[in-house]
Design an enzyme around this catalytic site. Sequence first.
Site, PDB file in Angstrom:
ATOM      1  N   GLN A 149       0.979  -1.083   0.018  1.00  0.00           N
ATOM      2  CA  GLN A 149       0.017   0.090   0.087  1.00  0.00           C
ATOM      3  C   GLN A 149       0.914   1.180   0.035  1.00  0.00           C
ATOM      4  O   GLN A 149       1.565   1.425   1.174  1.00  0.00           O
ATOM      5  CB  GLN A 149      -0.957  -0.122   1.385  1.00  0.00           C
ATOM      6  N   GLU A 151       0.262   4.629  -1.473  1.00  0.00           N
ATOM      7  CA  GLU A 151      -0.191   6.038  -1.325  1.00  0.00           C
ATOM      8  C   GLU A 151      -0.194   6.393   0.214  1.00  0.00           C
ATOM      9  O   GLU A 151      -0.572   5.391   1.051  1.00  0.00           O
ATOM     10  CB  GLU A 151      -1.523   6.162  -1.858  1.00  0.00           C
ATOM     11  N   GLU A 297      -6.631   2.554  -5.665  1.00  0.00           N
ATOM     12  CA  GLU A 297      -6.956   2.481  -7.223  1.00  0.00           C
ATOM     13  C   GLU A 297      -5.542   2.095  -8.097  1.00  0.00           C
ATOM     14  O   GLU A 297      -5.344   2.796  -9.087  1.00  0.00           O
ATOM     15  CB  GLU A 297      -7.323   3.755  -7.715  1.00  0.00           C
ATOM     16  N   GLU A 322     -12.914   3.570  -7.028  1.00  0.00           N
ATOM     17  CA  GLU A 322     -11.638   3.332  -7.549  1.00  0.00           C
ATOM     18  C   GLU A 322     -11.457   3.156  -9.053  1.00  0.00           C
ATOM     19  O   GLU A 322     -10.487   3.643  -9.731  1.00  0.00           O
ATOM     20  CB  GLU A 322     -11.236   1.764  -6.927  1.00  0.00           C
ATOM     21  N   HIS A 325     -10.841   6.564 -10.429  1.00  0.00           N
ATOM     22  CA  HIS A 325      -9.913   7.012 -10.282  1.00  0.00           C
ATOM     23  C   HIS A 325      -8.853   6.978 -11.650  1.00  0.00           C
ATOM     24  O   HIS A 325      -7.782   7.409 -11.883  1.00  0.00           O
ATOM     25  CB  HIS A 325      -8.896   6.595  -9.225  1.00  0.00           C
ATOM     26  N   TYR A 410     -11.988  14.958  -0.330  1.00  0.00           N
ATOM     27  CA  TYR A 410     -12.895  14.160  -0.966  1.00  0.00           C
ATOM     28  C   TYR A 410     -14.283  15.112  -1.287  1.00  0.00           C
ATOM     29  O   TYR A 410     -14.729  15.471  -2.227  1.00  0.00           O
ATOM     30  CB  TYR A 410     -13.301  12.877  -0.225  1.00  0.00           C
ATOM     31  N   ARG A 597      -9.744  -1.940   8.486  1.00  0.00           N
ATOM     32  CA  ARG A 597      -9.904  -0.647   7.795  1.00  0.00           C
ATOM     33  C   ARG A 597     -10.209   0.538   8.635  1.00  0.00           C
ATOM     34  O   ARG A 597     -11.338   0.524   9.392  1.00  0.00           O
ATOM     35  CB  ARG A 597     -11.218  -1.042   6.753  1.00  0.00           C
ATOM     36  N   GLY A 598      -9.231   1.344   8.547  1.00  0.00           N
ATOM     37  CA  GLY A 598      -8.981   2.588   9.076  1.00  0.00           C
ATOM     38  C   GLY A 598     -10.469   3.170   9.507  1.00  0.00           C
ATOM     39  O   GLY A 598     -10.832   3.282  10.770  1.00  0.00           O
TER      40      GLY A 598
END
Length: 647
Positions: A149, A151, A297, A322, A325, A410, A597-598
């Site tokens: 991961q 980004e 993405e 995604e 993107h 966002y 998942r945060g």
Amino acid sequence: MILLVISSIICLHAYEIDVNTFSNYLDVQNRHLHLEWLLNMDKKYINASSSYSFQVVGRSINKISLDIYKLNIYSTYLQNGILLPHTIDSPYADSDQGQRLNIQLDRTYYRGEYIELSIKYSIDSRSRSISFMTKEQTSTKTMPYLFSQCEDANCRALAPLQDTPAIKQTYTATIIYKDTEAQDVFMSADESKDQFKILNKPLDEANFNWKYKYFIQNVPIPSYLIAIVAGNIQKVPTSAGIRTFLVSEPDKIAAYTEELKEMEQFLQAIEQYIGPYTWGTYTLVIQPPSFPIGGMENPLLTFANPSIMTGTGSGLAVTIHEMAHSWFGNTITCVNWANMWINEGFTVFLERKASLIHYKIPDDIKLNAIIGNTSMYQDMLGYGLDSNFSSLHPDTTGLNPDDSFSEIPYEKGYQFLTYLESIVGEVDFQNMLRAYLAQYKYQSIDQKEFQNFLLRYLYEQGVDDYSTKRYKILENWNKWVYSPGLPPVFLDFSTNKLTQALDYSNAYITADGKQPPNWQDYKDFLHSQKQVFLEDLFKKAESKLLKLNVVNQIDKDLKLTEENDYELKFRWFRAILTVGDKSRFTQVADFLGSVGRGKMVYPVYRALNQLDHDFAVQTFRSHEAFYHPIARNNIINILGLKDSFIQ
Ligand code: BES
Ligand code: ZN
């Protein structure tokens, strides 16, 4: 014509610099990267080499500086064999930004010259971009697993790089792995028909069955889009089309394929708004539940958390996002992380246009904008309404840009574009976006360039009322981008469905522990209405309007503690913990150990920590090894613990 030329000359501006890279990317730029990785999945170790094709773009250089983060660097050399001396320093001591690798060149190189160099290095389990998992941590428990991961700025933990979205390069890779450690490997690239020369053969070649896989990404991409996944994984087509595929562990693949059968239609809905998908195929990898975010993405190979697979299709907005993107982010990229809304704001805008085309429910789009606005506001309160992190242009000098990650790029970005669309008109705005893509494809830009383009486009098209529109566009532009806090213009997304969802939570409060007459409305709610209802319960919990007797009645009626849809479940747990409910601690702890998942675990840890710090810590400790390093660090911060590194 002359006017146009003059106006484009005036519009030319130097792009903003990236404060989060140590590389000398303004003087020299990598054009192609080749990776060769020998995976030791069991030992959580990658024996690596990287080769580059650097082009000098400044006047002259005699060294190349690259970003690294906890990589073991062994040697740096020119591809003709000349060894180059290197040093490593940390311009910001103890910073999450990582270290700088300085490579001394053999002579001065001048503008236009190419420098072909290679680095031998290794990646170990300290890497913050690669998650090495044991087979026990997977679903089939047959093989170890790894995924990356990158980004924002984590690619530097994967290879020495100009780790900035400003630089785009093509890449190739050779991945070497034992057939007992991985069934297959995929990267954010196509499989290459050509085989590449091997620099480091496995030493114990005779003892194991080694597999070789070759990848090629011919489109120039920023380094944060390099990605890899390996393990007991399989690839199958979804839908009838030939463009969309799914990768996952084999035990889940049938159920996932069924839920993803409309993937091809999603792609077509996006194309209908913005134009053809130019990347070829589209593959979605459903990762193990510790994947720290909803989706990522990576070109040709989106990664997603299994929480998007709810069995009802309610989580598929992540897939559309995604996919979107592929145009915004992967084709036109933000030049630095301060301009992240150039990726995310545009993508949310396109995602919602495509969702409207596909699902045809305008109220749903509005409700999602409202839910997004609420989360954005919560993030702003977290940073402070006057913090520049609450603006569309955060300053992350000396920090890991991940620290500024929030809903703001966002949702404020989405609202800004919606506002601009209201000035320009829907059709002209859509055409402008298509022209914008054609103009800047494969480039990285900043928001000022977008502004220049928008005005130039409208002028050249000779749109009605150009000067009024220009005035309106510019009137609030800098406030939208630079002012912290809520947007300068309020956008009204209210609908009857919003009122209905809010009335529903009020009815429960009024019923005070009894069943309200309209309790069955919930089952016909849009998924977004359910979220609004649960958000409202949380708000009521914060202002002490929600009591335990009401919590119990809601759970009796709606069975939210047993909910399989985590988008709803995390909101429910956050609300009831805020009320002070300790009776569902077991289920809360189980939930926190089943998803990494945060977006879903951080709010629940925050609420749990406020209610019972010791239990929050105990829960975290029992699931610590399950979490991805990024999530683990964030939870440590939420709980106020000191980091203690686990291998
Ligand atoms: N590009 C982001 C993920 C990301 C952003 C990773 C910043 C690291 C730093 C991805 O496209 C994304 O936005 N994912 C969202 C889902 C989406 C539907 C809003 C997520 O993971 O929640
Ligand atoms: Zn995104």
